[in-house]
Design a protein around this motif. Structure first.
Motif, PDB file in Angstrom:
ATOM      1  N   UNK A  50      60.661 -69.099 -48.814  1.00 27.32           N
ATOM      2  CA  UNK A  50      60.669 -70.389 -49.507  1.00 27.32           C
ATOM      3  C   UNK A  50      59.904 -71.450 -48.721  1.00 27.32           C
ATOM      4  N   UNK A  51      59.375 -72.441 -49.458  1.00 25.71           N
ATOM      5  CA  UNK A  51      58.745 -73.588 -48.807  1.00 25.71           C
ATOM      6  C   UNK A  51      59.799 -74.622 -48.400  1.00 25.71           C
ATOM      7  N   UNK A  52      60.908 -74.640 -49.130  1.00 22.60           N
ATOM      8  CA  UNK A  52      61.990 -75.582 -48.865  1.00 22.60           C
ATOM      9  C   UNK A  52      63.328 -74.841 -48.915  1.00 22.60           C
ATOM     10  N   UNK A  53      64.234 -75.239 -48.033  1.00 22.59           N
ATOM     11  CA  UNK A  53      65.633 -74.831 -48.121  1.00 22.59           C
ATOM     12  C   UNK A  53      66.407 -76.078 -48.536  1.00 22.59           C
ATOM     13  N   UNK A  54      66.981 -76.033 -49.738  1.00 21.12           N
ATOM     14  CA  UNK A  54      67.658 -77.198 -50.300  1.00 21.12           C
ATOM     15  C   UNK A  54      69.155 -76.922 -50.317  1.00 21.12           C
ATOM     16  N   UNK A  66      67.942 -75.931 -35.083  1.00 17.69           N
ATOM     17  CA  UNK A  66      67.329 -76.919 -34.220  1.00 17.69           C
ATOM     18  C   UNK A  66      66.446 -77.906 -34.969  1.00 17.69           C
ATOM     19  N   UNK A  67      66.578 -77.951 -36.307  1.00 16.96           N
ATOM     20  CA  UNK A  67      65.725 -78.804 -37.147  1.00 16.96           C
ATOM     21  C   UNK A  67      66.584 -79.783 -37.929  1.00 16.96           C
ATOM     22  N   UNK A  68      66.265 -81.060 -37.829  1.00 17.40           N
ATOM     23  CA  UNK A  68      66.972 -82.071 -38.609  1.00 17.40           C
ATOM     24  C   UNK A  68      66.478 -82.029 -40.051  1.00 17.40           C
ATOM     25  N   UNK A  69      67.382 -82.064 -41.015  1.00 16.53           N
ATOM     26  CA  UNK A  69      66.954 -82.024 -42.411  1.00 16.53           C
ATOM     27  C   UNK A  69      66.472 -83.383 -42.906  1.00 16.53           C
ATOM     28  N   UNK A  72      59.422 -71.962 -40.821  1.00 18.01           N
ATOM     29  CA  UNK A  72      58.538 -72.936 -41.442  1.00 18.01           C
ATOM     30  C   UNK A  72      59.001 -73.651 -42.681  1.00 18.01           C
ATOM     31  N   UNK A  73      60.102 -73.232 -43.308  1.00 17.73           N
ATOM     32  CA  UNK A  73      60.576 -73.919 -44.507  1.00 17.73           C
ATOM     33  C   UNK A  73      61.097 -75.309 -44.145  1.00 17.73           C
ATOM     34  N   UNK A  74      60.882 -76.258 -45.033  1.00 19.41           N
ATOM     35  CA  UNK A  74      61.382 -77.616 -44.840  1.00 19.41           C
ATOM     36  C   UNK A  74      62.859 -77.664 -45.229  1.00 19.41           C
ATOM     37  N   UNK A  75      63.668 -78.255 -44.376  1.00 18.45           N
ATOM     38  CA  UNK A  75      65.105 -78.355 -44.628  1.00 18.45           C
ATOM     39  C   UNK A  75      65.413 -79.665 -45.346  1.00 18.45           C
ATOM     40  N   UNK A  76      66.059 -79.557 -46.513  1.00 19.06           N
ATOM     41  CA  UNK A  76      66.432 -80.734 -47.305  1.00 19.06           C
ATOM     42  C   UNK A  76      67.938 -80.699 -47.558  1.00 19.06           C
ATOM     43  N   UNK A  77      68.610 -81.785 -47.216  1.00 19.14           N
ATOM     44  CA  UNK A  77      70.057 -81.904 -47.399  1.00 19.14           C
ATOM     45  C   UNK A  77      70.325 -82.948 -48.473  1.00 19.14           C
ATOM     46  N   UNK A  78      71.052 -82.562 -49.516  1.00 12.92           N
ATOM     47  CA  UNK A  78      71.290 -83.499 -50.615  1.00 12.92           C
ATOM     48  C   UNK A  78      72.068 -84.718 -50.161  1.00 12.92           C
ATOM     49  N   UNK A  79      73.075 -84.507 -49.333  1.00 15.70           N
ATOM     50  CA  UNK A  79      73.898 -85.635 -48.868  1.00 15.70           C
ATOM     51  C   UNK A  79      74.645 -85.248 -47.605  1.00 15.70           C
ATOM     52  N   UNK A 106      72.819 -67.593 -41.957  1.00 17.23           N
ATOM     53  CA  UNK A 106      71.792 -66.801 -41.276  1.00 17.23           C
ATOM     54  C   UNK A 106      70.457 -66.869 -42.015  1.00 17.23           C
ATOM     55  N   UNK A 107      70.501 -66.747 -43.338  1.00 13.72           N
ATOM     56  CA  UNK A 107      69.264 -66.814 -44.125  1.00 13.72           C
ATOM     57  C   UNK A 107      68.613 -68.182 -44.012  1.00 13.72           C
ATOM     58  N   UNK A 108      69.417 -69.232 -44.165  1.00 16.72           N
ATOM     59  CA  UNK A 108      68.881 -70.588 -44.110  1.00 16.72           C
ATOM     60  C   UNK A 108      68.210 -70.855 -42.767  1.00 16.72           C
ATOM     61  N   UNK A 109      68.862 -70.450 -41.701  1.00 15.33           N
ATOM     62  CA  UNK A 109      68.318 -70.669 -40.358  1.00 15.33           C
ATOM     63  C   UNK A 109      67.007 -69.909 -40.177  1.00 15.33           C
ATOM     64  N   UNK A 110      66.966 -68.665 -40.642  1.00 16.10           N
ATOM     65  CA  UNK A 110      65.743 -67.871 -40.513  1.00 16.10           C
ATOM     66  C   UNK A 110      64.592 -68.515 -41.281  1.00 16.10           C
TER      67      UNK A 110
END
Length: 262
Positions: free
Chosen positions: A113-117, A173-176, A139-146, A130-134
């Motif tokens: 994915x390009x983004x993990x939402x 180790x990535x801020x969303x 390279x996927x961009x981390x997006x947090x709804x709230x 585990x999947x989200x972290x991988x």
């Protein structure tokens, strides 16, 4: 107060507590409609669709239509679609988030994915983490709804989307990119929908750290109503933590209606 050009209204703690309407909520919405003051219901809740939110409000006697609802899921979908139209997204969330992302023309995937939402996800487990972290670490961009850490429920407080996001952030180790309150992104999305500048909007809410902070961060005027999280006893503490102060304070929704509607 100058004539209101647009009002962004928080839900839980401002218009209702769970399934119970707060006194004056129906009166406020009726007056806004009578005076033709534009408004949106703006919520961090990413799990419900606008139709479900409107149904919940209507069931408590608060007039609402899906078109009047603005969720963190809708704002997240709009943000990603604007940045990367048709992007491939991994979805960690519930019906409201999935529906919003699909409606925005984004493509769900679990393959690069390009983004993990991520929003609230009551099926979240170790495999999800585990999947989200991988994905994020490759390279996927981390997006947090709230970023809400806790949610009220019939059995007390339960972990919110922010708690799940904290685990993902710690491991990756990535801020969303945070969409919902106190981020200004949700407020900007809402004011764009109303067709007004944030400086012409007023945020009405009960929470200094989310509603009032988000309004201030976006450049909106703010009205704190003492119907939920903020009380006389903790107001100074919450103001200090939020780093902002409301423009107006109302004891209840009747006082808010008088202030906003004249």
């Amino acid at each position: 107060m100058e004539r209101v050009k647009g009002l962004l209204i928080d839900l839980d703690g401002t218009l209702y507590h769970g399934k119970n309407r707060i006194d004056g909520a129906d009166d406020l919405i009726r007056k806004l409609r009578e005076r033709k003051i534009p408004y949106l219901f703006v919520t961090n809740n990413s799990s419900r669709t606008p139709e479900q939110v409107a149904e919940h409000l209507g069931g408590m006697g608060i007039p609402a239509s899906p078109e009047e609802v603005c969720t963190s899921s809708l704002a997240a979908a709009s943000y990603i679609a604007h940045e990367s139209p048709g992007a491939k997204v991994a979805i960690l969330g519930e019906e409201g988030l999935r529906s919003a992302l699909l409606d925005a023309g984004l493509e769900p995937t679990e393959e690069i994915p390009q983004y993990v939402v991520q929003g609230i996800d009551r099926s979240f487990n170790y495999q999800s983490l585990a999947k989200a972290v991988q994905w994020i670490r490759t390279g996927a961009v981390s997006v947090l709804t709230n970023p809400d850490l806790l949610l009220p429920s019939d059995t007390g407080l339960t972990p919110g989307a922010g708690s799940l996001g904290a685990a993902i952030e710690a491991a990756s180790g990535v801020k969303p990119i945070v969409i919902g309150k106190p981020s200004s992104i949700l407020m900007k999305y809402a004011t764009d929908r109303l067709g007004i500048s944030p400086s012409d909007a007023i945020v009405l809410g009960d929470n200094m750290r989310t509603d009032i902070a988000a309004g201030a961060n976006a450049g909106c005027k703010t009205v704190l109503v003492m119907t939920g999280i903020t009380t006389d006893e903790n107001m100074e503490e919450h103001m200090k933590a939020a780093g902002v102060a409301p423009d107006y304070v109302c004891r209840d929704l009747y006082e808010a209606a008088d202030l906003l509607c004249g």
